[in-house]
Design a protein around this motif. Structure first.
Motif, PDB file in Angstrom:
ATOM      1  N   LEU A  23      72.890  25.056  40.446  1.00  0.00           N
ATOM      2  CA  LEU A  23      72.615  26.225  39.618  1.00  0.00           C
ATOM      3  C   LEU A  23      73.418  27.441  40.087  1.00  0.00           C
ATOM      4  O   LEU A  23      74.026  28.147  39.269  1.00  0.00           O
ATOM      5  N   LEU A  24      73.447  27.693  41.393  1.00  0.00           N
ATOM      6  CA  LEU A  24      74.173  28.855  41.897  1.00  0.00           C
ATOM      7  C   LEU A  24      75.668  28.731  41.663  1.00  0.00           C
ATOM      8  O   LEU A  24      76.359  29.739  41.488  1.00  0.00           O
ATOM      9  N   ASP A  25      76.182  27.500  41.648  1.00  0.00           N
ATOM     10  CA  ASP A  25      77.596  27.300  41.322  1.00  0.00           C
ATOM     11  C   ASP A  25      77.884  27.779  39.895  1.00  0.00           C
ATOM     12  O   ASP A  25      78.870  28.470  39.637  1.00  0.00           O
ATOM     13  N   VAL A  26      77.003  27.411  38.968  1.00  0.00           N
ATOM     14  CA  VAL A  26      77.202  27.765  37.558  1.00  0.00           C
ATOM     15  C   VAL A  26      77.054  29.275  37.357  1.00  0.00           C
ATOM     16  O   VAL A  26      77.806  29.888  36.591  1.00  0.00           O
ATOM     17  N   ILE A  27      76.094  29.879  38.033  1.00  0.00           N
ATOM     18  CA  ILE A  27      75.924  31.332  37.933  1.00  0.00           C
ATOM     19  C   ILE A  27      77.139  32.053  38.490  1.00  0.00           C
ATOM     20  O   ILE A  27      77.664  32.990  37.874  1.00  0.00           O
ATOM     21  N   PHE A  28      77.617  31.627  39.662  1.00  0.00           N
ATOM     22  CA  PHE A  28      78.798  32.244  40.258  1.00  0.00           C
ATOM     23  C   PHE A  28      80.013  32.069  39.350  1.00  0.00           C
ATOM     24  O   PHE A  28      80.794  33.002  39.143  1.00  0.00           O
ATOM     25  N   LEU A  29      80.177  30.876  38.793  1.00  0.00           N
ATOM     26  CA  LEU A  29      81.265  30.616  37.850  1.00  0.00           C
ATOM     27  C   LEU A  29      81.186  31.558  36.661  1.00  0.00           C
ATOM     28  O   LEU A  29      82.201  32.146  36.246  1.00  0.00           O
ATOM     29  N   THR A  30      79.994  31.744  36.109  1.00  0.00           N
ATOM     30  CA  THR A  30      79.824  32.569  34.911  1.00  0.00           C
ATOM     31  C   THR A  30      80.180  34.030  35.176  1.00  0.00           C
ATOM     32  O   THR A  30      80.923  34.643  34.406  1.00  0.00           O
ATOM     33  N   VAL A  31      79.668  34.589  36.269  1.00  0.00           N
ATOM     34  CA  VAL A  31      79.934  36.001  36.561  1.00  0.00           C
ATOM     35  C   VAL A  31      81.415  36.229  36.841  1.00  0.00           C
ATOM     36  O   VAL A  31      82.018  37.183  36.338  1.00  0.00           O
ATOM     37  N   THR A  32      82.033  35.361  37.645  1.00  0.00           N
ATOM     38  CA  THR A  32      83.447  35.552  37.975  1.00  0.00           C
ATOM     39  C   THR A  32      84.345  35.313  36.762  1.00  0.00           C
ATOM     40  O   THR A  32      85.400  35.937  36.633  1.00  0.00           O
ATOM     41  N   ALA A  33      83.920  34.437  35.865  1.00  0.00           N
ATOM     42  CA  ALA A  33      84.691  34.222  34.635  1.00  0.00           C
ATOM     43  C   ALA A  33      84.615  35.451  33.733  1.00  0.00           C
ATOM     44  O   ALA A  33      85.620  35.894  33.172  1.00  0.00           O
ATOM     45  N   ILE A  34      83.418  36.036  33.617  1.00  0.00           N
ATOM     46  CA  ILE A  34      83.248  37.238  32.789  1.00  0.00           C
ATOM     47  C   ILE A  34      84.070  38.394  33.341  1.00  0.00           C
ATOM     48  O   ILE A  34      84.716  39.133  32.588  1.00  0.00           O
ATOM     49  N   ILE A  35      84.070  38.546  34.667  1.00  0.00           N
ATOM     50  CA  ILE A  35      84.821  39.653  35.274  1.00  0.00           C
ATOM     51  C   ILE A  35      86.329  39.417  35.154  1.00  0.00           C
ATOM     52  O   ILE A  35      87.126  40.330  35.386  1.00  0.00           O
TER      53      ILE A  35
END
Length: 372
Positions: A23-35
């Motif tokens: 789960l934390l991998d997906v959250i980290f991926l999402t935030v860094t992709a948005i930024i």
């Protein structure tokens, strides 16, 4: 502590057989992709595929990058309330308790988040610390008409001590002044027709004081003049203490002063004038209230406008489950990270640089903390 650590306690509701990706991998991926400029599920997937080596500097991504439908499923499964709690925890760590600010509350509709009926589009309320340039929280509201209950919930959630709360006339309510005062905050709220008797009485009081004590008006006024683009804007702020003459003062908590704002605009030979009124817990300081009233619009100009024009929030067609609300929170994570960065560029420029440069992206996500 990095922002990702604030998600450690968030509940993963997936069954064990569906936990191929952390789960934390997906959250980290999402935030860094948005930024880095990602707007939808496909963008996040493509960013992950192209930056997997970089992502593994921070998280394991043992099974690689999930497909876009899996990303959508995982993000939509997160409880918005739990995600908001993580967001507030992170922001509170960043905020300087001694750095007082105007905290502006305002609503925003995600205009393409509806499915079929436009009335189902998500409406959320954000709290924005103007001087720090940080979104402190954002929470879904049932509709624009139900903003008050959402603002009340955010007031209860946030640390308000020493800050000035501003909001539009919808929130000029006795229960709002009580809630803000209970959290040791101050308020500056516009008065309109939803408080018709109070509004008329304040107008009458200013008329009385101008007639009987013109010197009091003069000594408690502050004027600003701005010109440009062929127009001149003059604003006169006059603040008076609440007295026994104001019968409508009863029931309001820490109701200490009233403010009159006269706005005049000159464009060529044209001249317009409008007057508005505010109530406040603040003592007499016309310059302070003038600054606070002007700063309220920072949430529109520096937060909502950036979310729509740079992060394309208004154009987002993400509609699955709680994903629209959760992605709105992630966008605010990304925007706060970018604003905290020392990199000298516009928000759009920072996102472009983050897309192109692993080094810049790393600077953005580690702005206020050590590496993960």
């Amino acid at each position: 502590m990095s922002f990702i650590n604030h998600f450690n306690d968030i509940q993963d509701t997936r069954s064990h057989i569906n936990k191929k990706h952390e789960l934390l991998d997906v959250i980290f991926l999402t935030v860094t992709a948005i930024i880095s400029g990602a707007e939808g599920w496909k963008d996040i997937k493509q960013f992950g595929d192209s930056k997997l080596t970089w992502l593994r500097k921070f998280r394991s991504f043992e099974n690689g990058i999930p497909v876009d439908d899996t990303i959508a499923r995982i993000i939509s499964s997160l409880a918005p309330e739990a995600l908001l709690a993580c967001f507030v925890s992170w922001v509170n760590e960043l905020r300087d308790a001694n750095n007082q600010s105007v905290i502006a509350f305002d609503g925003k509709t995600l205009r393409h988040s509806y499915d079929g009926d436009k009335k189902t589009a998500i409406h959320s309320v954000s709290a924005y610390a103007v001087e720090q340039g940080l979104v402190l929280a954002q929470c879904k509201s049932k509709s624009k008409k139900n903003e008050v209950s959402t603002v009340m919930a955010l007031i209860e959630l946030l640390e308000l001590k020493g800050n000035i709360i501003t909001a539009d006339a919808m929130h000029c309510l006795k229960k709002v002044t009580k809630a803000v005062s209970k959290k040791d905050g101050d308020y500056l709220l516009q008065v309109k027709n939803n408080q018709g008797k109070l509004n008329k009485e304040i107008q009458a009081y200013y008329h009385k004081v101008r007639r009987e004590q013109p010197s009091l008006i003069q000594q408690n006024s502050h004027e600003t003049v701005n010109d440009g683009h062929g127009r001149i804007e003059q604003r006169t702020y006059t603040q008076l203490l609440v007295t026994d003459w104001l019968e409508q003062r009863h029931g309001w908590v820490n109701f200490n002063s009233i403010v009159e704002v006269v706005r005049q605009r000159y464009v060529g030979d044209s001249h317009t004038m409008e007057t508005s009124y505010y109530i406040s817990s603040l003592g007499i300081n016309p310059e302070q209230v003038a600054k606070s009233i002007r700063q309220h619009w920072g949430i529109e100009n520096s937060a909502h406008w950036v979310l729509d024009m740079t992060f394309k929030e208004d154009d987002s067609r993400i509609r699955r489950g709680d994903a629209p609300e959760n992605m709105a929170t992630f966008r605010r994570f990304a925007m706060n990270l970018a604003k905290l960065s020392a990199i000298k560029d516009s928000m759009k420029g920072k996102l472009k640089q983050a897309a192109w440069s692993d080094e810049v992206r790393e600077q953005l996500i580690c702005t206020s903390s050590d590496l993960i």
